[in-house]
Scaffold this motif. Structure first.
Motif, PDB file in Angstrom:
ATOM      1  N   VAL A 115       0.046  11.695   3.293  1.00 38.33           N
ATOM      2  CA  VAL A 115      -0.854  10.556   3.461  1.00 38.33           C
ATOM      3  C   VAL A 115      -0.741   9.686   2.220  1.00 38.33           C
ATOM      4  O   VAL A 115      -0.940  10.167   1.097  1.00 38.33           O
ATOM      5  N   GLY A 116      -0.381   8.422   2.396  1.00 38.25           N
ATOM      6  CA  GLY A 116      -0.238   7.521   1.254  1.00 38.25           C
ATOM      7  C   GLY A 116      -0.379   6.080   1.671  1.00 38.25           C
ATOM      8  O   GLY A 116      -0.558   5.781   2.857  1.00 38.25           O
ATOM      9  N   ASP A 117      -0.295   5.177   0.672  1.00 35.40           N
ATOM     10  CA  ASP A 117      -0.483   3.763   0.998  1.00 35.40           C
ATOM     11  C   ASP A 117       0.424   2.818   0.232  1.00 35.40           C
ATOM     12  O   ASP A 117       0.406   1.619   0.479  1.00 35.40           O
ATOM     13  N   GLY A 118       1.197   3.297  -0.704  1.00 31.83           N
ATOM     14  CA  GLY A 118       1.958   2.396  -1.559  1.00 31.83           C
ATOM     15  C   GLY A 118       3.460   2.526  -1.405  1.00 31.83           C
ATOM     16  O   GLY A 118       3.971   3.380  -0.685  1.00 31.83           O
ATOM     17  N   VAL A 119       4.180   1.645  -2.119  1.00 27.88           N
ATOM     18  CA  VAL A 119       5.644   1.723  -2.154  1.00 27.88           C
ATOM     19  C   VAL A 119       6.079   3.084  -2.666  1.00 27.88           C
ATOM     20  O   VAL A 119       7.064   3.662  -2.209  1.00 27.88           O
ATOM     21  N   ASN A 120       5.317   3.627  -3.625  1.00 30.83           N
ATOM     22  CA  ASN A 120       5.647   4.933  -4.187  1.00 30.83           C
ATOM     23  C   ASN A 120       5.652   6.031  -3.131  1.00 30.83           C
ATOM     24  O   ASN A 120       6.292   7.065  -3.299  1.00 30.83           O
ATOM     25  N   ASP A 121       4.902   5.825  -2.054  1.00 31.33           N
ATOM     26  CA  ASP A 121       4.749   6.876  -1.049  1.00 31.33           C
ATOM     27  C   ASP A 121       5.744   6.752   0.097  1.00 31.33           C
ATOM     28  O   ASP A 121       5.856   7.669   0.907  1.00 31.33           O
ATOM     29  N   ALA A 122       6.450   5.631   0.198  1.00 28.59           N
ATOM     30  CA  ALA A 122       7.283   5.379   1.370  1.00 28.59           C
ATOM     31  C   ALA A 122       8.351   6.450   1.568  1.00 28.59           C
ATOM     32  O   ALA A 122       8.551   6.934   2.689  1.00 28.59           O
ATOM     33  N   ALA A 123       9.021   6.844   0.505  1.00 28.78           N
ATOM     34  CA  ALA A 123      10.079   7.850   0.637  1.00 28.78           C
ATOM     35  C   ALA A 123       9.508   9.188   1.075  1.00 28.78           C
ATOM     36  O   ALA A 123      10.080   9.878   1.932  1.00 28.78           O
ATOM     37  N   ALA A 124       8.372   9.575   0.500  1.00 26.15           N
ATOM     38  CA  ALA A 124       7.748  10.843   0.874  1.00 26.15           C
ATOM     39  C   ALA A 124       7.246  10.799   2.314  1.00 26.15           C
ATOM     40  O   ALA A 124       7.345  11.790   3.050  1.00 26.15           O
ATOM     41  N   LEU A 125       6.703   9.654   2.746  1.00 26.18           N
ATOM     42  CA  LEU A 125       6.249   9.513   4.128  1.00 26.18           C
ATOM     43  C   LEU A 125       7.413   9.698   5.100  1.00 26.18           C
ATOM     44  O   LEU A 125       7.277  10.335   6.147  1.00 26.18           O
ATOM     45  N   ALA A 126       8.565   9.139   4.746  1.00 22.60           N
ATOM     46  CA  ALA A 126       9.738   9.259   5.611  1.00 22.60           C
ATOM     47  C   ALA A 126      10.286  10.681   5.621  1.00 22.60           C
ATOM     48  O   ALA A 126      10.786  11.149   6.644  1.00 22.60           O
ATOM     49  N   ALA A 127      10.188  11.373   4.494  1.00 25.08           N
ATOM     50  CA  ALA A 127      10.733  12.728   4.396  1.00 25.08           C
ATOM     51  C   ALA A 127       9.844  13.759   5.059  1.00 25.08           C
ATOM     52  O   ALA A 127      10.310  14.835   5.446  1.00 25.08           O
ATOM     53  N   ALA A 128       8.559  13.476   5.198  1.00 24.52           N
ATOM     54  CA  ALA A 128       7.605  14.442   5.728  1.00 24.52           C
ATOM     55  C   ALA A 128       7.821  14.678   7.216  1.00 24.52           C
ATOM     56  O   ALA A 128       8.425  13.868   7.922  1.00 24.52           O
ATOM     57  N   ASP A 129       7.304  15.807   7.703  1.00 26.63           N
ATOM     58  CA  ASP A 129       7.323  16.068   9.136  1.00 26.63           C
ATOM     59  C   ASP A 129       6.385  15.113   9.866  1.00 26.63           C
ATOM     60  O   ASP A 129       6.604  14.784  11.033  1.00 26.63           O
ATOM     61  N   LEU A 130       5.334  14.695   9.157  1.00 25.36           N
ATOM     62  CA  LEU A 130       4.378  13.748   9.723  1.00 25.36           C
ATOM     63  C   LEU A 130       3.896  12.836   8.601  1.00 25.36           C
ATOM     64  O   LEU A 130       3.326  13.312   7.624  1.00 25.36           O
ATOM     65  N   GLY A 131       4.161  11.537   8.727  1.00 26.50           N
ATOM     66  CA  GLY A 131       3.728  10.586   7.711  1.00 26.50           C
ATOM     67  C   GLY A 131       2.538   9.778   8.193  1.00 26.50           C
ATOM     68  O   GLY A 131       2.526   9.300   9.327  1.00 26.50           O
ATOM     69  N   MET A 132       1.524   9.666   7.329  1.00 22.77           N
ATOM     70  CA  MET A 132       0.337   8.873   7.666  1.00 22.77           C
ATOM     71  C   MET A 132       0.140   7.826   6.588  1.00 22.77           C
ATOM     72  O   MET A 132       0.019   8.166   5.407  1.00 22.77           O
ATOM     73  N   ALA A 133       0.072   6.562   6.985  1.00 27.97           N
ATOM     74  CA  ALA A 133      -0.099   5.469   6.031  1.00 27.97           C
ATOM     75  C   ALA A 133      -1.443   4.813   6.247  1.00 27.97           C
ATOM     76  O   ALA A 133      -1.834   4.529   7.383  1.00 27.97           O
ATOM     77  N   ILE A 134      -2.168   4.594   5.149  1.00 29.25           N
ATOM     78  CA  ILE A 134      -3.395   3.826   5.216  1.00 29.25           C
ATOM     79  C   ILE A 134      -3.029   2.393   5.609  1.00 29.25           C
ATOM     80  O   ILE A 134      -2.163   1.766   4.992  1.00 29.25           O
ATOM     81  N   GLY A 135      -3.683   1.856   6.632  1.00 32.99           N
ATOM     82  CA  GLY A 135      -3.303   0.562   7.195  1.00 32.99           C
ATOM     83  C   GLY A 135      -3.374  -0.587   6.228  1.00 32.99           C
ATOM     84  O   GLY A 135      -2.679  -1.583   6.373  1.00 32.99           O
ATOM     85  N   ALA A 136      -4.233  -0.483   5.202  1.00 30.26           N
ATOM     86  CA  ALA A 136      -4.327  -1.551   4.217  1.00 30.26           C
ATOM     87  C   ALA A 136      -3.249  -1.428   3.153  1.00 30.26           C
ATOM     88  O   ALA A 136      -3.203  -2.215   2.215  1.00 30.26           O
ATOM     89  N   GLY A 137      -2.375  -0.438   3.300  1.00 32.16           N
ATOM     90  CA  GLY A 137      -1.337  -0.216   2.303  1.00 32.16           C
ATOM     91  C   GLY A 137      -0.168  -1.167   2.457  1.00 32.16           C
ATOM     92  O   GLY A 137      -0.229  -2.168   3.160  1.00 32.16           O
ATOM     93  N   THR A 138       0.928  -0.831   1.803  1.00 28.96           N
ATOM     94  CA  THR A 138       2.083  -1.726   1.792  1.00 28.96           C
ATOM     95  C   THR A 138       2.867  -1.644   3.096  1.00 28.96           C
ATOM     96  O   THR A 138       2.791  -0.660   3.832  1.00 28.96           O
ATOM     97  N   ASP A 139       3.647  -2.683   3.353  1.00 31.23           N
ATOM     98  CA  ASP A 139       4.473  -2.703   4.552  1.00 31.23           C
ATOM     99  C   ASP A 139       5.469  -1.550   4.551  1.00 31.23           C
ATOM    100  O   ASP A 139       5.768  -0.979   5.597  1.00 31.23           O
ATOM    101  N   ALA A 140       6.012  -1.222   3.373  1.00 33.97           N
ATOM    102  CA  ALA A 140       6.999  -0.149   3.288  1.00 33.97           C
ATOM    103  C   ALA A 140       6.389   1.176   3.712  1.00 33.97           C
ATOM    104  O   ALA A 140       7.013   1.961   4.440  1.00 33.97           O
ATOM    105  N   ALA A 141       5.150   1.440   3.270  1.00 29.34           N
ATOM    106  CA  ALA A 141       4.486   2.684   3.631  1.00 29.34           C
ATOM    107  C   ALA A 141       4.193   2.725   5.128  1.00 29.34           C
ATOM    108  O   ALA A 141       4.408   3.743   5.798  1.00 29.34           O
ATOM    109  N   ILE A 142       3.712   1.621   5.674  1.00 29.23           N
ATOM    110  CA  ILE A 142       3.371   1.574   7.095  1.00 29.23           C
ATOM    111  C   ILE A 142       4.623   1.741   7.948  1.00 29.23           C
ATOM    112  O   ILE A 142       4.619   2.418   8.975  1.00 29.23           O
TER     113      ILE A 142
END
Length: 753
Positions: A644-671
């Motif tokens: 679960v993340g919201d920033g550019v820093n989290d985008a790679a981890a979100l993609a690598a995870a089995d399930l990625g959850m992005a806070i909607g107010a976060g960055t486009d990359a994370a979403i």
């Protein structure tokens, strides 16, 4: 042309044009499978057809004319049109569904009015032969003819169109059974002999006779199938209600401030940068920033938040929210397809078009289902005749086989559950991108949480400025603010807000997980963590190191500022832990998930936040690559990981995870990298999303078990004569209604906290 989800072929190039086609005239999953096969026969085309939503998602080469796709569907015997506008298309589809429901209701009413007395008469004459009067069979024919002719006309029409194109469908089975029963009855009446009512005495066909009339069977089966289609159509329309509601949230017109005054214009004419007004009770026309005024916005229909959100100058306002407080002047930041509402609608649309792995198996079965049933019906007739049974009984058993089979249940099992589940999620602020996300939630056992903007509010404020000896505080803050003004990170926003007017920055470069740098007044200024300054050869005085340790132990996040080869000072920002974070962590534990905090922040701050929300497992001072390594390590240890993340820093981890959850107010990359987008800033939406996804997946599995089990059990019973055609018709209709009704239970989903 509407861009949609990936089509059936995973090897299709990512940059291939994608089109959406509305397909009309499909009556069962076999139809959807046939259209899909027809489209996939075209060179360079990969298509996925969804029976529940009646849409085809097509990915093709740039040299493929989209008109050819429509023609290919039409040559298969179905109606087709290109979908160019999501909102408009859904409005058209809703109107078409409403017309279909009205037509089915009219035909069902006529069928019921005629079939009920027909069946009552047939039953009475079967039980009490002395009641038979001269010409009773012609009375039955008069009652049955309108039902078999006009009421069943949609089945005959589709079956005939299919025969012209060499295809078969559910309507082929129904039409064949109804016409066979009617033709046999007419033959008995015309050929002579002593006709008898064919209703029989019980649930099986073995009580029938060689000269039985089956007019009540033809009328009864038509009535039952029409009833099933009617309730199925109503349920499907209801299942898509959440999506239609989401698409109608936007404002229709807006009061724009122009040089010559204000005037109302259609919202489609609004441009980025336009200033517009929102009076109390009006909808916010588009995503915007408040430039004047203060109010409260009701965003419950967008994010599920029950409490209006306070906004003032500089705050973001989401298009579609209702202004429930004061007068606001706003400047548009996103318009049209770029707004959050439009993006969320696309997420829901794409999710509803996707197919789970289990549904693909059902589609393969549905593709051969109708021909297989026709073959079983022929075998049934032959078997009864070879066994020396009367032709009337052979016909009755054959008709039962034709009408008891139900490929519709197979085709509706997954898409209706996804349709309702994603719609319900949208009303709660949970946007599930597709069936793959639903399947991933089953096995997830670990949730990796980011800190800033996830566990905390992400609204940092500058709490301390400590310059090195001989350095002016004002210059330190101005230099840092100039660099951070070009960054979207919450820490940067806090520094920029306090810095006020700052010099321009050039050659800006964001360094994810480390900081940022740029050229300010001819000086190369660096703002970030100590390792970044060390890498660039900037010395950090002991006084700054000591100050950093002191502030971090107090829970603040510290960044260093340097230029001309030296660290010039430090800035401390503090964030507030969300009030719901501790409850959210407890809810995750209640779902059997292990929460972890993985952050790029310092160890002291991370530990303080973790202790406050109840997390024991903390990994701090991680770069984006380190976050990915943490996820990979957990996966190697056998864990299924959600991030679960919201920033550019989290985008790679979100993609690598089995399930990625992005806070909607976060960055486009994370979403973009996430599987589930969370529109609410309340962290409790995370366990809500997991619970909803699991519930939806359980519903899908239940639907598929029923759909397969029903057909496996019903067909042998019909072949052996243990089901009369009337009972078979009722069972077939109820099987589809059951699947859709079971899915509709998701509309009542409430998080179990």
């Amino acid at each position: 042309m509407t861009a949609t989800t990936t089509a059936a072929n995973p090897d299709a190039p990512a940059t291939a044009p994608r089109y959406e086609i509305s397909v009309g005239g499909m009556t069962c999953a076999a139809c959807a499978a046939r259209v899909e096969r027809r489209l996939n026969k075209l060179d360079g085309v990969s298509a996925s057809v969804n029976y529940a939503t009646e849409r085809a998602q097509v990915s093709c080469g740039p040299d493929v004319d989209p008109r050819l796709l429509v023609e290919q569907v039409q040559r298969a015997g179905y109606q087709a049109r290109r979908v160019d506008d999501v909102a408009g298309a859904d409005g058209d589809d809703d109107s078409e569904q409403a017309r279909r429901v009205t037509d089915l209701r009219r035909r069902l009413a006529v069928a019921a009015v005629l079939a009920v007395p027909l069946c009552d008469l047939s039953l009475a004459l079967s039980l009490f032969p002395e009641l038979r009067f001269p010409g009773w069979q012609w009375v039955c024919l008069v009652l049955a003819a309108p039902v078999v002719g006009w009421c069943a006309l949609p089945f005959h029409r589709v079956a005939l169109a299919g025969a012209r194109h060499g295809r078969s469908s559910m309507d082929t089975l129904v039409s064949g059974g109804v016409l066979a029963s009617s033709a046999w009855s007419l033959w008995v009446m015309v050929a002579g002999g002593t006709p008898a009512p064919g209703l029989g005495q019980g649930l099986s066909v073995v009580n029938g006779g060689g000269h039985a009339l089956y007019l009540e069977v033809a009328a009864g089966v038509t009535t039952f199938v029409l009833a099933g289609r009617y309730f199925e159509a109503r349920a499907k329309r209801s299942a898509g209600a959440a999506m239609r509601a989401l698409l109608t949230l936007g404002a229709k017109d807006v009061e724009v401030v122009r040089a010559d005054g204000t005037r109302r214009v259609p919202v489609t004419e609004l441009l980025v940068g336009d200033v517009f007004l929102a009076r109390p009770g009006e909808k916010i026309a588009t995503d915007a920033v408040v430039v004047e005024g203060r109010s409260a916005l009701d965003v419950s229909t967008l994010t599920g938040e029950p409490v209006p959100r306070e906004v003032g100058v500089g705050d973001q306002a989401v298009g579609g929210a209702v202004n429930v407080g004061g007068w606001l002047r706003l400047r548009a930041t996103r318009v049209g397809a770029d707004t959050q509402l439009a993006r969320m609608a696309r997420l829901v649309r794409d999710a509803q078009q996707g197919k789970a792995a289990a549904q693909r198996l059902a589609d393969r079965v549905a593709a051969v289902f109708v021909p297989a049933v026709l073959a079983l019906a022929a075998l049934t007739a032959a078997g009864w005749l070879l066994a020396g049974q009367p032709a009337g009984l052979a016909l009755t058993a054959t008709v039962a086989v034709l009408v008891v089979a139900c490929p519709c249940a197979l085709g509706l099992a997954t898409p209706t559950a996804v349709l309702v589940g994603t719609g319900r999620g949208a009303s709660l602020g949970v946007f599930i991108k597709g069936p793959a996300a639903l399947e991933a939630t089953r096995a997830v056992d670990t949730v990796v949480l980011d800190k800033t903007g996830t566990l905390t509010e992400g609204r940092m404020r500058l709490v301390d400025v400590r310059p090195a000896s001989g350095q002016a505080s004002a210059e330190l803050l101005a230099m840092a603010g100039a660099v951070e003004a070009a960054s979207e990170h919450p820490i940067a926003a806090a520094i920029t807000a306090e810095a006020g007017a700052v010099p321009a920055v050039t050659e800006f470069e964001a360094l994810p997980g480390l900081g940022a740098r740029g050229l300010v007044d001819g000086r190369a200024v660096v703002v970030g963590r100590e390792p970044l300054l060390a890498e660039l050869g900037m010395a950090v005085p002991d006084e700054l190191r000591a100050g950093r340790g002191e502030l971090e132990r107090a829970g603040a996040t510290v960044v260093l500022v340097g230029w001309d080869g030296h660290a010039r000072g430090l800035l401390a920002v503090a964030d507030t832990v969300r009030t719901t974070s501790a409850a959210a962590v407890a809810a995750l534990r209640g779902l059997g998930l292990h929460p972890m905090l993985v952050t790029g922040d310092n160890a002291g701050t991370a530990a303080a936040v973790a202790a406050e929300v109840g997390i024991d497992d903390v990994v701090a001072e991680t770069l984006p690559a380190d976050k990915v390594d943490v996820v990979r390590r957990l996966q190697r240890d056998g864990h299924r990981v959600a991030v679960v993340g919201d920033g550019v820093n989290d985008a790679a981890a979100l993609a690598a995870a089995d399930l990625g959850m992005a806070i909607g107010a976060g960055t486009d990359a994370a979403i973009e990298a996430a599987d589930i987008v969370l529109a609410r800033e309340d962290l409790l939406v995370v366990p809500d999303a997991v619970e909803l996804a699991r519930r939806t997946h359980r519903t899908i599995r239940g639907n598929l078990w029923w759909a397969f089990g029903y057909n496996v059990a019903a067909l042998p019973l019909a072949m052996t004569g243990l089901l009369s055609p009337l009972v078979a018709g009722a069972a077939m209709s109820l099987s589809s209604v059951f699947v859709v009704s079971h899915s509709l239970r998701l509309r009542a989903f409430r998080p179990n906290r």
